[in-house]
Design a protein around this motif. Structure first.
Motif, PDB file in Angstrom:
ATOM      1  N   HIS A  95       4.997  -3.357  10.168  1.00  0.00           N
ATOM      2  CA  HIS A  95       4.424  -2.572   9.064  1.00  0.00           C
ATOM      3  C   HIS A  95       5.411  -1.533   8.519  1.00  0.00           C
ATOM      4  N   HIS A 164      -6.270   2.578   4.158  1.00  0.00           N
ATOM      5  CA  HIS A 164      -4.889   2.144   4.375  1.00  0.00           C
ATOM      6  C   HIS A 164      -4.487   1.121   3.310  1.00  0.00           C
ATOM      7  N   HIS A 168      -1.460   1.519   0.022  1.00  0.00           N
ATOM      8  CA  HIS A 168      -0.363   0.584  -0.254  1.00  0.00           C
ATOM      9  C   HIS A 168      -0.554  -0.185  -1.568  1.00  0.00           C
ATOM     10  N   HIS A 188       0.166   9.772   4.122  1.00  0.00           N
ATOM     11  CA  HIS A 188       0.610   8.505   4.705  1.00  0.00           C
ATOM     12  C   HIS A 188       2.014   8.129   4.204  1.00  0.00           C
ATOM     13  N   HIS A 192       5.441   7.212   6.400  1.00  0.00           N
ATOM     14  CA  HIS A 192       6.309   6.039   6.242  1.00  0.00           C
ATOM     15  C   HIS A 192       7.782   6.394   6.055  1.00  0.00           C
TER      16      HIS A 192
HETATM   17 ZN   LIG Z   1       0.919   2.141   6.102  1.00  0.00          ZN
END
Ligand SMILES: [Zn+2]
Ligand SMILES: [Zn+2]
Length: 224
Positions: A95, A164, A168, A188, A192
């Motif tokens: 991920h 989530h 994205h 988030h 990343h």
């Molecule tokens: Zn993620």
């Protein structure tokens, strides 16, 4: 927007090795959503005259789930732990290589595979944890508490998957522009960043665990 060359190379490899020809991202999302909603609806339909004390099951399971999310993400998903290495591999090695803070969005619906839990894992978690929890609570506390706990667990899980997933999506898309999403997505996004991922923002949903354990990274209050 051009995709970073290293990320693009990894994405091509992941798509080749991990995403089968018959994979349909929309079906995957629909399966996760419908199974979870069906279980929640069944649990709600099974409730019978819930007492005020029994309703406290909902905030208790919510907090418990938030801490499981936090600790699971902070430790086994970012550090290889014996018996749970699959979580480390799927999360840190896949991920986080597929999405970085510079490249956060899906190219198309086949890339959903790099975010959503596999359907078999949902069935495994439901059978391996949800059903035993239901039995224990049903026979040691009450039927209502067992149904409320299972409903909250599944609702929390689905909320995790939906949030989530939304982080994205393209932030300019209809999903990406949902009010309130931007602040959570930004947390988030920082997670990343490869320099920050093992230190900050381990909650995927609401940063309660990060607040308790002082691992909240908010660009507005910290310098980059
Ligand atoms: Zn993620
Ligand atoms: Zn992570």
């Amino acid at each position: 927007m051009p995709v970073d060359a290293a990320v693009e190379r990894y994405r091509e490899q992941f798509r080749r090795e991990e995403i089968g020809g018959s994979y349909r991202g929309g079906l995957h999302l629909a399966f996760t959503s419908l199974v979870s909603l069906a279980v929640v609806a069944f649990c709600i339909a099974s409730l019978d005259q819930v007492s005020p004390l029994e309703w406290l099951t909902l905030p208790s399971i919510f907090m418990y789930a938030n801490l499981v999310e936090y600790l699971g993400h902070r430790y086994p998903m970012h550090h290889p732990v014996k018996g749970l290495k699959v979580l480390f591999f799927r999360h840190t090695k896949q991920h986080h290589r597929f999405f970085t803070d510079k490249e956060m969005t899906f190219a198309d619906s086949r890339d959903f595979k790099a975010v959503l839990f596999p359907p078999e894992m949902i069935v495994f978690f439901l059978g391996g944890f949800g059903v035993p929890m239901w039995f224990i609570l049903y026979y040691t506390v009450s039927a209502n508490v067992a149904w409320l706990a299972l409903a909250m667990a599944l609702a929390y899980f689905l909320n995790y998957e939906w949030l989530h997933f939304a982080y994205h999506c393209d932030p300019r898309s209809r999903i990406g522009r949902i009010p309130g999403l931007q602040a959570l997505r930004t947390l988030h996004l920082h997670h990343h960043d490869p320099r920050l991922m093992t230190h900050f923002n381990f909650n995927i949903t609401y940063p309660i665990g990060d607040w308790i354990f002082r691992t909240l990274y908010d660009s507005k209050s910290q310098q980059n």
